[in-house]
Write a protein that holds these residues in place. Structure first.
Motif: not given
Ligand code: ADP
Length: 389
Positions: A101, A150, A155, A157, A159, A161, A187-189, A192, A218, A221, A260, A262, A273
């Motif tokens: 990632k 993450k 990782g 679903d 898992q 994160t 990473e920053e939250f 969205f 979601q 997550q 994927e 935001f 991602e």
């Molecule tokens: P995975 O690869 O396990 O699916 P993701 O990176 O797609 O992991 O994260 C899963 C979910 O977590 C995202 O769809 C989102 O809802 C939330 N998420 C992930 N990263 C962020 C972020 N930087 N800020 C806010 N929510 C996040």
């Protein structure tokens, strides 16, 4: 190209089955368990772990091309096979840039594509000392809390994160994780407005096809619902298509990938991602598009012309049916109840055991008008039947 090897035998490989039949292709699947979904549709199976490259060598002898439904592979060992002439689509150099990632984010940044701000925990720790010193981390201070951490590899679903609220939370997550040495992307939250996704495909001769941008929803997550098409402006849609085309072109990618994203509150698009394979956010295409993402993947890797990716209905909603208990119940009654809802298609993956959070099936409902409210109502109805109250 007639015989396609697929590394991974879960539901994504299983859903290639009917497309393979339609196109007159053979599927040979490498997967660890006889009970894995795709074994039932495969013409032949190599029963072995996904990262077992010796098994992939055997797979290669039975196939013209190898593709992936799962990215938990051993790239180094697969590269030796590629050097011996085994044909992988997508090719391994593309996967090499995407499987970790953090590396993926660095690549997106290099291409000038927008992402959330990020850093590698390992590199930060090399500057500041140890996990105990994280309160001195300038990078953490710059991004502010909450932060999202993450695991860099393996990782899925949600898992791996974690949203962390403060330094203590961050320290304990990192200290007690199984990941050593601290291979986390931080990473920053992103607060969205919506989460979006797009499926895109590129053929061997460079043609590119994108599917309509969808909205994904979601919970904890994990994807629960996908609405096609997303309610976004033409500008946002064009920007996402540009991101997809840039990526596919720059990677020299052949096959389908899922992106994927935001959408921020001020309508900015950020890439979250890339999944170098078919993706949950594209399952609606089985029933709502002229060519499904699974057929598209097979078309791309077999050097066939790409198919039309347009919607055949004004609107579709896909609902994941996630396991909510450990059991071997095949839920025949609930499945029948869901199928009574008009214009629904239920895909039961045939997994022998349900576990909490495991993807057991999905349902797509097709709508004759683009009515988001109605779509949400149908999704509520499906979830009410599926999940115990
Ligand atoms: P995975 O690869 O396990 O699916 P993701 O990176 O797609 O992991 O994260 C899963 C979910 O977590 C995202 O769809 C989102 O809802 C939330 N998420 C992930 N990263 C962020 C972020 N930087 N800020 C806010 N929510 C996040």
């Amino acid at each position: 190209m007639k015989r396609v090897g697929v590394i991974g035998g879960g539901q994504l490989a299983w859903m290639m089955g009917s497309a393979a039949k339609k196109l007159g292709l053979e599927l040979i699947v490498q997967t660890p368990n006889q009970a894995d979904p795709a074994v039932s549709i495969a013409n032949d199976t190599i029963l072995a772990a996904v990262d077992d490259a010796i098994a992939t060598e055997k797979l290669a002898k039975k196939c013209d091309v190898i593709t992936f439904e799962n990215e938990f592979v051993d790239l180094e060992k697969l590269s030796l096979l590629a050097q011996q002439g085994v044909c992988f689509h997508p090719h391994l150099p593309a996967l090499e840039l995407l499987l970790d990632k953090y590396d993926q984010r660095c690549y997106l940044q290099k291409l000038g594509l927008p992402t959330p701000q990020f850093f590698a925990l390992e590199e930060e720790l090399a500057h500041i000392g140890s996990v105990k010193d994280l309160s001195n981390s300038v990078s953490c201070q710059k991004l502010g809390f909450p932060l999202v951490i993450k695991v860099r590899r393996h990782g899925y679903d949600g898992q791996g994160t974690f949203i962390v609220k403060n330094i203590d939370d961050l320290q304990s997550k990192v200290t007690f994780s199984q990941i050593q040495p601290h291979l986390f992307l931080v990473e920053e939250f992103v607060p969205f407005q919506k989460e979006l996704a797009v499926i895109a495909a590129r053929s061997v001769n460079g043609d590119i096809v994108t599917y309509p941008v969808v909205e994904t929803q979601q919970k904890q997550q994990v994807c629960r619902r996908v609405i096609a098409p997303a309610d976004i402006t033409p500008t946002v849609s064009a920007e996402i298509n540009h991101i997809a085309a840039t990526l596919l072109h720059q990677l020299g990618y052949v096959g389908v990938l899922g992106i994927e994203l935001f959408l921020t509150r001020d309508d900015k698009v950020l890439v979250n991602e890339i999944a170098p394979r078919t993706h949950n956010s594209g399952h609606f295409s089985l029933d709502a598009c002229k060519t499904s993402q699974f057929e598209q993947q097979l078309r791309a890797v077999c050097r066939l012309p790409l198919g039309n990716s347009q919607l055949t209905y004004p609107c579709a909603i896909m609902v994941n049916l996630l396991g909510y208990e450990k059991s071997q119940d095949q839920h025949i009654h609930k499945r029948k109840e869901i199928q009574k809802i008009a214009q629904t298609h239920l895909y039961w993956y045939g997994k022998s055991e349900s576990r909490v959070g495991r993807k057991m099936a999905h349902v797509t409902a097709l709508l004759d008008i683009c009515d988001r409210h109605k779509a949400m109502g149908i999704a509520d109805q499906i979830e009410t039947i599926w999940y115990p109250s």
